[in-house]
Write a protein that holds these residues in place. Structure first.
Motif, PDB file in Angstrom:
ATOM      1  N   VAL C 480      -0.899  15.582  13.686  1.00  0.00           N
ATOM      2  CA  VAL C 480      -0.197  15.586  12.037  1.00  0.00           C
ATOM      3  C   VAL C 480      -0.678  14.535  11.010  1.00  0.00           C
ATOM      4  N   VAL C 481      -1.244  13.217  11.555  1.00  0.00           N
ATOM      5  CA  VAL C 481      -2.022  12.331  11.211  1.00  0.00           C
ATOM      6  C   VAL C 481      -2.879  12.629  10.704  1.00  0.00           C
ATOM      7  N   VAL C 482      -4.077  13.249  11.532  1.00  0.00           N
ATOM      8  CA  VAL C 482      -5.142  13.600  10.781  1.00  0.00           C
ATOM      9  C   VAL C 482      -5.154  14.607   9.787  1.00  0.00           C
ATOM     10  N   VAL C 483      -4.178  15.773   9.550  1.00  0.00           N
ATOM     11  CA  VAL C 483      -3.924  16.647   8.710  1.00  0.00           C
ATOM     12  C   VAL C 483      -3.845  15.950   7.712  1.00  0.00           C
ATOM     13  N   VAL C 484      -1.998  15.301   7.488  1.00  0.00           N
ATOM     14  CA  VAL C 484      -1.846  14.151   6.669  1.00  0.00           C
ATOM     15  C   VAL C 484      -2.643  13.331   6.090  1.00  0.00           C
ATOM     16  N   PHE C 485      -3.581  12.589   6.480  1.00  0.00           N
ATOM     17  CA  PHE C 485      -4.386  11.714   5.717  1.00  0.00           C
ATOM     18  C   PHE C 485      -5.838  12.569   5.752  1.00  0.00           C
ATOM     19  N   GLY C 486      -5.686  13.782   6.188  1.00  0.00           N
ATOM     20  CA  GLY C 486      -6.775  14.688   5.611  1.00  0.00           C
ATOM     21  C   GLY C 486      -6.361  15.379   4.046  1.00  0.00           C
ATOM     22  N   LEU C 487      -5.536  15.670   3.685  1.00  0.00           N
ATOM     23  CA  LEU C 487      -4.609  16.053   2.858  1.00  0.00           C
ATOM     24  C   LEU C 487      -4.160  15.114   1.347  1.00  0.00           C
ATOM     25  N   PHE C 488      -4.047  13.609   2.029  1.00  0.00           N
ATOM     26  CA  PHE C 488      -3.502  12.890   1.464  1.00  0.00           C
ATOM     27  C   PHE C 488      -4.645  11.721   1.432  1.00  0.00           C
ATOM     28  N   PRO C 489      -5.440  12.068   1.129  1.00  0.00           N
ATOM     29  CA  PRO C 489      -6.694  10.495   1.487  1.00  0.00           C
ATOM     30  C   PRO C 489      -6.600   9.211  -0.024  1.00  0.00           C
ATOM     31  N   GLY C 490      -6.117   9.440  -1.443  1.00  0.00           N
ATOM     32  CA  GLY C 490      -5.653   9.036  -1.883  1.00  0.00           C
ATOM     33  C   GLY C 490      -5.009   8.041  -1.254  1.00  0.00           C
ATOM     34  N   PHE C 491      -3.993   8.566  -1.414  1.00  0.00           N
ATOM     35  CA  PHE C 491      -2.907   7.602  -1.259  1.00  0.00           C
ATOM     36  C   PHE C 491      -2.617   6.742   0.261  1.00  0.00           C
ATOM     37  N   PHE C 492      -3.499   7.208   1.167  1.00  0.00           N
ATOM     38  CA  PHE C 492      -3.621   6.275   1.948  1.00  0.00           C
ATOM     39  C   PHE C 492      -4.909   5.483   1.776  1.00  0.00           C
ATOM     40  N   VAL C 493      -5.910   5.835   0.670  1.00  0.00           N
ATOM     41  CA  VAL C 493      -6.675   4.869   0.507  1.00  0.00           C
ATOM     42  C   VAL C 493      -6.092   3.475  -0.233  1.00  0.00           C
ATOM     43  N   ASP C 494      -4.926   4.098  -1.257  1.00  0.00           N
ATOM     44  CA  ASP C 494      -5.005   3.128  -2.483  1.00  0.00           C
ATOM     45  C   ASP C 494      -4.126   1.883  -1.203  1.00  0.00           C
ATOM     46  N   LYS C 495      -2.924   2.437  -0.467  1.00  0.00           N
ATOM     47  CA  LYS C 495      -1.865   1.519   0.195  1.00  0.00           C
ATOM     48  C   LYS C 495      -2.165   0.858   1.810  1.00  0.00           C
ATOM     49  N   LEU C 496      -3.238   1.421   1.832  1.00  0.00           N
ATOM     50  CA  LEU C 496      -3.589   0.974   3.473  1.00  0.00           C
ATOM     51  C   LEU C 496      -5.277  -0.112   3.199  1.00  0.00           C
ATOM     52  N   VAL C 497      -5.976   1.201   3.104  1.00  0.00           N
ATOM     53  CA  VAL C 497      -7.223   0.588   3.014  1.00  0.00           C
ATOM     54  C   VAL C 497      -7.955   0.111   1.804  1.00  0.00           C
ATOM     55  N   THR C 498      -7.535  -0.193   0.955  1.00  0.00           N
ATOM     56  CA  THR C 498      -7.985  -1.076  -0.720  1.00  0.00           C
ATOM     57  C   THR C 498      -7.873  -2.588  -0.106  1.00  0.00           C
ATOM     58  N   PRO C 499      -6.586  -3.049   0.114  1.00  0.00           N
ATOM     59  CA  PRO C 499      -6.127  -4.214   0.632  1.00  0.00           C
ATOM     60  C   PRO C 499      -6.945  -5.072   1.635  1.00  0.00           C
ATOM     61  N   ALA C 500      -6.937  -3.732   3.024  1.00  0.00           N
ATOM     62  CA  ALA C 500      -7.961  -3.950   4.011  1.00  0.00           C
ATOM     63  C   ALA C 500      -9.112  -4.631   3.372  1.00  0.00           C
ATOM     64  N   ALA C 501      -9.873  -3.438   3.204  1.00  0.00           N
ATOM     65  CA  ALA C 501     -11.118  -3.463   2.479  1.00  0.00           C
ATOM     66  C   ALA C 501     -11.081  -5.488   1.715  1.00  0.00           C
ATOM     67  N   LYS C 502      -9.701  -5.517   0.524  1.00  0.00           N
ATOM     68  CA  LYS C 502     -10.585  -6.570  -0.506  1.00  0.00           C
ATOM     69  C   LYS C 502      -9.733  -7.411   0.533  1.00  0.00           C
ATOM     70  N   ALA C 503      -9.386  -7.555   1.412  1.00  0.00           N
ATOM     71  CA  ALA C 503      -8.750  -8.414   2.231  1.00  0.00           C
ATOM     72  C   ALA C 503     -10.166  -9.187   2.780  1.00  0.00           C
ATOM     73  N   LEU C 504     -11.345  -8.227   3.222  1.00  0.00           N
ATOM     74  CA  LEU C 504     -12.786  -8.214   3.662  1.00  0.00           C
ATOM     75  C   LEU C 504     -13.500  -9.101   2.894  1.00  0.00           C
ATOM     76  N   TRP C 505     -13.867  -8.476   1.964  1.00  0.00           N
ATOM     77  CA  TRP C 505     -14.679  -8.583   0.707  1.00  0.00           C
ATOM     78  C   TRP C 505     -14.515  -9.224  -0.161  1.00  0.00           C
ATOM     79  N   LEU C 506     -13.285  -9.378  -0.410  1.00  0.00           N
ATOM     80  CA  LEU C 506     -13.433 -10.483  -1.148  1.00  0.00           C
ATOM     81  C   LEU C 506     -12.368 -11.764  -0.668  1.00  0.00           C
ATOM     82  N   GLY C 507     -11.557 -11.794   0.048  1.00  0.00           N
ATOM     83  CA  GLY C 507     -10.009 -11.885   0.488  1.00  0.00           C
ATOM     84  C   GLY C 507     -10.777 -14.174   1.055  1.00  0.00           C
ATOM     85  N   ARG C 508     -11.894 -14.005   0.799  1.00  0.00           N
ATOM     86  CA  ARG C 508     -12.151 -15.506   2.214  1.00  0.00           C
ATOM     87  C   ARG C 508     -11.588 -16.441   1.708  1.00  0.00           C
ATOM     88  N   ASP C 509     -11.274 -16.881   0.133  1.00  0.00           N
ATOM     89  CA  ASP C 509     -10.983 -18.363   0.058  1.00  0.00           C
ATOM     90  C   ASP C 509      -9.803 -17.712  -0.280  1.00  0.00           C
TER      91      ASP C 509
END
Lengths: 112, 116, 518
Positions: C480-509
């Motif tokens: 179910v996780v596989v299918v839901v993350f597949g059908l609604f990637p935009g939601f998860f990228v916005d809510k989970l992945v972007t904060p994570a990526a920002k924390a590494l990419w810009l979050g050092r300070d």
């Protein structure tokens, strides 16, 4: 909100899925146009029109090794070497770590 | 003279690495890992040492001696590391015993059913 | 409720730790009671993980600090101190993301274990080790202190190897456990040497504090090199990937899934070291390109060697190794370009990080399905299987979902993250994208082989029964996780992945400021 935008292109799975289901529907529709009035349990349902014997299904199963035999054979040079590197000997595992560490040190020293 | 402990620690680590790379018996590999660990522990303790230092216990210590206390953090690290080392060594040795039971050998070149 | 929320970061580690010592006691009361207690503790841990992640993501991934024994709990510098002397946890968007992945895999693996280990004895040893492993993984993901990280790394290693060698009547599992433990020990000692070097130079082990002090001095770079290699080894990056094949292949099926999460935690440690600990202090482009080269090697070796395998679990293990390559490729492109910060660098980071959760879900699903196949057919040799799909329809369908997702077939989740990686690595260098796509195609070929050999064709094996309901439910959860993350990637990228990526990419300070103030 639903799709993702990579900066180069966009990907919307819901649109894709709708399209995919539409294509499946078209395919099924075309299949439904086929003739249903063939005679069952006669020669018409045999696989080979030429009258060859139909082999037993147990003899037809392609086993795991056989499926990509050709590809493995074509790349046998690469595979021989890649296999030889995966020796399974613990000393070699350590050697790979030390070699990688050496490379990293050289790169850091050069790149500084 | 001040760098002598670090030289010894480095020698121990290099000896351990040599053992891991070139010795053939699994028990000897465990000894090699143990050697590296000893070297690292010596390195950590040596990091915190001050010449003519005293134990870092604040109770009743005269203030004049405060800057001669050895650093407590590396000692805590070393203690933790010794405990972890004990656990890994024990685990490795017990796996070696069971491997000997199954394979009938402890030669690293023959314990390689998992390959390819 | 508020106190629970405040103390959630430490409870997340303490709960599985407590469970590890409670379970052997209640195991004396019989397996039903034991399973009930294990289930309750797992759910409790997962809810705490959700709580920690929700708290952090509510602040859009800004780091939140939990200082042990301080009053108030975010007091990092008591009066007159310039150096944080207390042990502290620091959870930011990336940590929250990793915590969620681990919790997902933990719930699925525990549920699966209930059915998988039904007829085995030794459950009183198995669940404590599993909980220790989980506690250590959560600790690695939360800690803001390098030595603490080392300790959790070693606990994870010891618990993981205990679980890999859990079935001592199989000689091969002992071999795998010995090799894995030996490599874990060596890489753990490398980490310790690096810690010693950093401590000797800067007099502290707090990541944020060190991050404000490190430079491009020789000893700092030696420490960086040791950390990169040690954590790369633990994550299973080629050419140090060989332990991973043995370990994933020989561990019990649910443990293979948890081991993937543990490897990802090491990979998280690597990212933390690269981006947060060193970051701009060392802009060594050579190192970035070396990591990209390693990632491409990992990808390529993983998928090509998978094609040769006869053992279904070892084959999936090769697949799992190749997926580490995708994550490292995405984040490696981000690291290499982190000096100039082009837009595609951030997209690459998003892709690499998004792929972590996708990989955990689909590789976990595949390992669990492979365990079900092994249990039903009594063999792991693909050449002796055939026609299992007749009797195991559900397992076959779930395996197909996992395999297609892993190979990056739309609309499953693997495609979304791989698309981000392809397009951004194309901007870095077209060759990278070409190899990544080629590997993906080969991966599809590999899993076609497994599916055809195991599930399709005539019935070749007698007395095959469908997997039990508990196993199916846990696989279904991941599917179910596989299918839901597949059908609604935009939601998860916005809510989970972007904060994570920002924390590494810009979050050092921000990471440093959260501890040192200012």
């Amino acid at each position: 909100m639903n799709g993702i935008n990579s900066g180069f292109g966009a990907w919307n799975p819901l649109v894709w899925t709708a399209l995919f289901l539409g294509i499946v529907a078209v395919a099924l529709a075309i299949r439904a146009l086929g003739r249903k009035d063939y005679k069952k349990k006669t020669g018409q349902t045999k696989v080979y029109l030429s009258g060859n014997e139909e082999p037993e299904p147990e003899d037809l199963h392609v086993r795991g090794d056989a499926l990509y035999w050709g590809m493995v054979e074509a790349l046998s040079g690469y595979y021989r070497r890649a296999r030889a590197l995966h020796t399974g000997i613990l000393s070699d595992y350590f050697a790979w770590i030390i070699v990688t560490l050496g490379i990293v040190f050289v790169l850091l020293a050069v790149g500084r | 003279m001040g760098n002598f402990p670090f030289v010894v620690a480095m020698l121990l680590v290099i000896l351990g690495l040599y053992t891991l790379l070139f010795k053939r018996n699994l028990i000897k590999l465990v000894i090699g890992a143990s050697l590296i660990e000893t070297g690292v522990n010596l390195f950590l303790v040596a990091l915190g040492y001050r010449t003519a230092g005293i134990a870092p216990i604040y109770t009743y210590a005269p203030p004049a001696l405060a800057d001669r206390m050895v650093l407590p953090t590396p000692q805590a690290l070393t203690l933790t590391s010794i405990v972890i080392g004990l656990a890994t060594t024990a685990l490795l040795l017990s796996f070696a015993v069971v491997i000997h039971r199954h394979y009938g050998t402890l030669d690293v070149r023959e314990v390689k059913e998992l390959k390819g | 409720m508020n106190a629970l929320s405040v103390h959630a970061p430490v409870l997340l580690v303490a709960t599985p730790l407590l469970a590890a010592f409670v379970v052997p006691l209640v195991a004396k009361l019989g397996s039903t009671v034991r399973n009930a207690v294990v289930g309750v503790f797992t759910l409790l841990t997962a809810s705490l993980a959700g709580l920690v992640a929700a708290n952090v993501l509510a602040g859009s991934g800004a780091p939140s600090v939990y200082v042990f024994g301080a009053n108030p709990l975010n007091l990092t510098l008591p009066s007159g101190m310039h150096v944080p002397i207390r042990i502290l946890f620091e959870v930011d968007g990336m940590s929250a993301f990793m915590i969620l992945i681990t919790a997902l895999v933990a719930v699925a693996a525990t549920l699966y274990s209930f059915s998988y280990f039904k007829e085995h004895s030794g459950g009183e040893m198995y669940y404590p080790l599993l909980f220790l492993l989980l506690a250590a993984i959560f600790g690695m993901e939360e800690t803001g202190d390098l030595f603490n990280f080392f300790v959790f790394l070693e606990i994870a290693g010891i618990a993981a190897c205990g679980l890999i060698g859990f079935r001592p009547w199989r000689g091969r599992s002992q071999e795998a456990a010995f090799k894995t433990m030996a490599l874990y020990t060596l890489s753990g000692l490398f980490v310790l040497i690096a810690l010693g070097l950093l401590y000797g130079q800067h007099g502290g082990l707090n990541i944020a504090y060190l991050s404000s002090r490190v430079g491009a001095g020789m000893l700092d770079l030696v420490a960086l090199g040791l950390l990169v290699v040690a954590l790369g080894t633990k994550a299973g990056v080629a050419p140090m990937h060989m332990w991973a094949l043995d370990a994933y292949g020989e561990a019990p099926a649910p443990i293979s899934a948890v081991l993937v999460a543990s490897s990802q935690a090491s990979l998280y440690g690597l990212f933390r070291v690269l981006f947060t600990l060193f970051g701009a202090a060392v802009s060594v482009a050579a190192l970035g390109w070396f990591l990209i080269a390693l990632s491409v090697l990992t990808l390529f070796v993983g998928v090509t060697m998978a094609l040769l395998q006869k053992d279904i679990k070892r084959l999936i293990a090769y697949g799992a190794v190749s997926q580490i390559g995708y994550m490292l490729l995405g984040v490696g492109v981000g690291f290499t370009t982190s000096g100039s910060r082009p837009a595609y660098g951030f997209v690459a980071m998003q892709g690499g990080i998004f792929h972590m959760v996708n990989d955990a879900a689909c590789i976990g699903l595949l390992f669990l399905a492979a365990g079900a196949v092994h249990r039903a057919s009594g063999t792991r040799d693909l050449n002796r299987m055939g026609g299992l799909g007749h009797d195991m329809k559900w397992t076959a369908a779930l395996f197909a979902i996992g395999a297609l997702a892993l190979a990056g077939v739309p609309p499953f989740n693997g495609f979304s993250s791989k698309l981000l990686i392809y397009e951004s690595s194309f901007a870095a260098s077209p060759i990278l994208a070409a190899i990544a796509i080629l590997s993906s195609i080969l991966l599809l070929a590999v899993f076609m082989k497994v599916f055809q050999a195991a599930f399709l064709g005539p019935r070749l094996l007698e007395n095959v029964r469908e997997a039990s309901r508990g196993m199916l439910v846990s696989m279904l959860m991941l599917a179910v996780v596989v299918v839901v993350f597949g059908l609604f990637p935009g939601f998860f990228v916005d809510k989970l992945v972007t904060p994570a990526a920002k924390a590494l990419w810009l979050g050092r300070d921000a990471y440093v400021r959260a501890v040192l103030g200012g």
